[in-house]
Motif scaffolding. Structure first.
Motif, PDB file in Angstrom:
ATOM      1  N   ASP A  41       0.791  -1.177  -0.257  1.00  0.00           N
ATOM      2  CA  ASP A  41      -0.110   0.305  -0.125  1.00  0.00           C
ATOM      3  C   ASP A  41       1.175   1.108   0.045  1.00  0.00           C
ATOM      4  OD1 ASP A  41      -3.039  -0.730   0.339  1.00  0.00           O
ATOM      5  OD2 ASP A  41      -2.053  -2.264   2.068  1.00  0.00           O
ATOM      6  N   GLY A  42       2.181   1.213   0.507  1.00  0.00           N
ATOM      7  CA  GLY A  42       3.247   2.323   0.268  1.00  0.00           C
ATOM      8  C   GLY A  42       2.993   2.725  -0.806  1.00  0.00           C
ATOM      9  N   LEU A  43       3.857   1.771  -1.248  1.00  0.00           N
ATOM     10  CA  LEU A  43       4.282   1.742  -2.611  1.00  0.00           C
ATOM     11  C   LEU A  43       2.677   2.593  -3.271  1.00  0.00           C
ATOM     12  CD1 LEU A  43       6.162   1.426  -4.897  1.00  0.00           C
ATOM     13  CD2 LEU A  43       5.609  -1.349  -5.019  1.00  0.00           C
ATOM     14  N   GLN A  44       1.959   1.873  -3.647  1.00  0.00           N
ATOM     15  CA  GLN A  44       1.057   1.830  -5.320  1.00  0.00           C
ATOM     16  C   GLN A  44       0.606   3.516  -4.057  1.00  0.00           C
ATOM     17  OE1 GLN A  44      -2.030  -1.580  -4.960  1.00  0.00           O
ATOM     18  NE2 GLN A  44      -0.010  -3.388  -4.969  1.00  0.00           N
ATOM     19  N   ASP A  45       0.127   3.455  -3.158  1.00  0.00           N
ATOM     20  CA  ASP A  45      -0.924   4.675  -2.824  1.00  0.00           C
ATOM     21  C   ASP A  45       0.508   5.676  -3.207  1.00  0.00           C
ATOM     22  OD1 ASP A  45      -3.046   3.118  -2.329  1.00  0.00           O
ATOM     23  OD2 ASP A  45      -2.239   3.220   0.219  1.00  0.00           O
ATOM     24  N   PHE A  46       1.484   5.946  -2.650  1.00  0.00           N
ATOM     25  CA  PHE A  46       2.452   7.248  -3.038  1.00  0.00           C
ATOM     26  C   PHE A  46       3.067   7.161  -4.621  1.00  0.00           C
ATOM     27  CE2 PHE A  46       6.722   9.755  -1.529  1.00  0.00           C
ATOM     28  CZ  PHE A  46       5.691  11.048  -1.190  1.00  0.00           C
ATOM     29  N   GLN A  47       3.383   5.981  -4.957  1.00  0.00           N
ATOM     30  CA  GLN A  47       2.816   6.319  -6.848  1.00  0.00           C
ATOM     31  C   GLN A  47       1.677   7.236  -6.589  1.00  0.00           C
ATOM     32  OE1 GLN A  47       3.186   2.326  -8.055  1.00  0.00           O
ATOM     33  NE2 GLN A  47       5.076   2.375  -8.578  1.00  0.00           N
ATOM     34  N   ASP A  48       1.086   7.233  -5.966  1.00  0.00           N
ATOM     35  CA  ASP A  48      -0.054   7.529  -6.973  1.00  0.00           C
ATOM     36  C   ASP A  48      -0.385   9.656  -5.879  1.00  0.00           C
ATOM     37  OD1 ASP A  48      -1.222   6.071  -8.731  1.00  0.00           O
ATOM     38  OD2 ASP A  48      -2.977   5.825  -6.710  1.00  0.00           O
ATOM     39  N   ILE A  49       0.444   9.805  -5.080  1.00  0.00           N
ATOM     40  CA  ILE A  49       0.916  10.624  -4.251  1.00  0.00           C
ATOM     41  C   ILE A  49       2.120  11.877  -5.109  1.00  0.00           C
ATOM     42  CG2 ILE A  49       1.561  11.835  -2.141  1.00  0.00           C
ATOM     43  CD1 ILE A  49       0.176   9.714  -0.976  1.00  0.00           C
ATOM     44  N   LEU A  50       2.532  11.073  -5.444  1.00  0.00           N
ATOM     45  CA  LEU A  50       4.081  11.858  -6.403  1.00  0.00           C
ATOM     46  C   LEU A  50       3.353  12.387  -7.308  1.00  0.00           C
ATOM     47  CD1 LEU A  50       6.866   8.961  -6.117  1.00  0.00           C
ATOM     48  CD2 LEU A  50       6.496  11.411  -5.151  1.00  0.00           C
ATOM     49  N   THR A  51       2.750  11.231  -7.855  1.00  0.00           N
ATOM     50  CA  THR A  51       2.081  11.810  -9.297  1.00  0.00           C
ATOM     51  C   THR A  51       1.535  13.667  -9.023  1.00  0.00           C
ATOM     52  OG1 THR A  51       1.621   9.742 -10.291  1.00  0.00           O
ATOM     53  CG2 THR A  51       0.339  11.443 -11.175  1.00  0.00           C
ATOM     54  N   SER A  52       0.790  13.286  -8.362  1.00  0.00           N
ATOM     55  CA  SER A  52      -0.504  14.966  -7.784  1.00  0.00           C
ATOM     56  C   SER A  52       0.583  15.511  -7.319  1.00  0.00           C
ATOM     57  CB  SER A  52      -1.637  14.191  -6.893  1.00  0.00           C
ATOM     58  OG  SER A  52      -1.473  13.326  -7.262  1.00  0.00           O
ATOM     59  N   ASN A  53       2.078  15.616  -6.812  1.00  0.00           N
ATOM     60  CA  ASN A  53       2.630  16.398  -6.322  1.00  0.00           C
ATOM     61  C   ASN A  53       4.396  16.567  -6.798  1.00  0.00           C
ATOM     62  OD1 ASN A  53       0.576  17.902  -3.306  1.00  0.00           O
ATOM     63  ND2 ASN A  53       0.912  15.050  -3.871  1.00  0.00           N
ATOM     64  N   ASP A  54       4.333  18.299  -7.275  1.00  0.00           N
ATOM     65  CA  ASP A  54       5.400  18.643  -7.992  1.00  0.00           C
ATOM     66  C   ASP A  54       6.262  17.965  -6.972  1.00  0.00           C
ATOM     67  OD1 ASP A  54       4.337  18.348 -10.603  1.00  0.00           O
ATOM     68  OD2 ASP A  54       3.398  20.248 -10.369  1.00  0.00           O
ATOM     69  N   HIS A  55       6.459  18.759  -5.599  1.00  0.00           N
ATOM     70  CA  HIS A  55       7.164  18.816  -5.039  1.00  0.00           C
ATOM     71  C   HIS A  55       6.599  18.340  -3.423  1.00  0.00           C
ATOM     72  CE1 HIS A  55      10.904  20.683  -3.178  1.00  0.00           C
ATOM     73  NE2 HIS A  55       9.780  20.794  -2.137  1.00  0.00           N
TER      74      HIS A  55
END
Length: 325
Positions: A208-222
């Motif tokens: 979940d950490g991997l999958q959720d943070f992949q989406d978070i990185l896409t949504s946040n430039d910095h």
């Protein structure tokens, strides 16, 4: 990147050993199977969730280890369950068995009534980790709120009083997540009110950490730092960061005491990897507390174990090759 998915096989094997030792259904120990128990032995029941997380597997392991060490003082059963209904049924079985005390790790909502019923029947109950709102229940836990306090101070120390922090709450973890988030949010508001906090929900697993943070990185430039509540979640977060090639993130926190996570700390020079130690070995204190209560000792209702911070500067002090987690 190190191989991060291999630990589950080891943990599953460790838990199988636990369950075999305790009996697949009855989980009995301390007396001959089907025989009469020694009236001088305390009868201790231990309730734990089935393995969904390496830390949970380690709790079951250490509970069994401690119970076995005390086998000349106690007769014990260990039961593992996948939901509140199953744990309730197992609790009833332990009452029928004649448990004098129960050490419970009730990870789900809905355990208040069955635990209250056990207390009303004169059984001593020691909750491990999770808060259950029932009078007369003892508890052993780490300082969840202080873990959040320490996480906030750590992040501000590394990135300063302004920036963008992603906080990963875990609503399914109940009071554990609530307290860790409260400590973090209240402290950030006090020491770094200009800090931007974006909160997302995840789970206490690396997948979940991997999958959720992949989406978070896409949504946040910095992103400057990640406030994660758990070591396993953080392993997935770090994999997502590395795969995305994001080098602006300076801190990832965690919590638990995972050996694999500790070993990652010195391997990432550009990233401060931190863990607020919340060792599964604490469950041994819960077993000991149950025995002390039955022996008539003066025992505080709550035993809260202080937070220890682990990072690349002291991780080697906490490496334990015998740890199952």
């Amino acid at each position: 990147m190190r191989k991060i998915f291999s630990l589950f096989g080891v943990l599953a094997f460790a838990l199988v050993l636990v369950l075999v030792a305790c009996g697949e259904e009855e989980g009995s120990n301390g007396a001959e199977e089907g025989g009469e128990s020694d009236g001088d032995l305390h009868k201790i029941g231990i309730l734990a969730p089935e393995v969904t997380h390496g830390w949970v597997a380690a709790v079951a392991y250490h509970a069994e280890q401690r119970a076995e060490e005390l086998s000349d003082e106690i007769e014990y059963q260990i039961q593992t369950s996948s939901n509140a209904g199953e744990m309730t049924s197992q609790l009833d079985d332990l009452l029928t068995w004649g448990a004098d005390a129960i050490v419970a790790f009730p990870q789900w909502e809905g355990m208040e009534v069955p635990i209250e019923n056990a207390v009303e029947q004169g059984v001593e109950v020691v909750n491990f980790d999770i808060v259950i709102d029932v009078d007369g229940v003892y508890r052993v836990a780490g300082d969840n709120k202080d873990m959040g306090v320490q996480g906030a101070h750590y992040i501000v120390d590394k990135v300063g009083e302004s920036g963008h922090v992603v906080a990963l709450e875990v609503p399914s973890a109940g009071s554990v997540s609530t307290l860790r988030m409260e400590g973090f949010e209240e402290t950030i508001e006090e020491i770094a009110p200009s800090m931007e906090i974006s909160t997302y929900a995840t789970e206490f697993t690396r997948e979940d950490g991997l999958q959720d943070f992949q989406d978070i990185l896409t949504s946040n430039d910095h992103i400057d730092a990640v406030y994660s509540l758990d070591d396993e979640t953080s392993v997935g977060v770090i994999q997502a960061i590395e795969e995305a090639g994001r080098d602006e993130i300076q801190v990832v926190t965690g919590g638990g005491g995972m050996q694999e996570y500790f070993e990652m700390m010195p391997e990432n020079d550009g990233l401060w990897i931190q863990s607020a130690l919340y060792s599964p070995v604490m469950v041994e204190d819960a077993v000991d507390m149950a025995i002390d209560i039955l022996d008539g000792a003066d025992v505080d209702e709550d035993k809260i174990i202080p937070t220890t911070i682990v990072d690349r500067e002291n991780y080697d002090e906490f490496l334990d090759e015998d740890s199952p987690y």
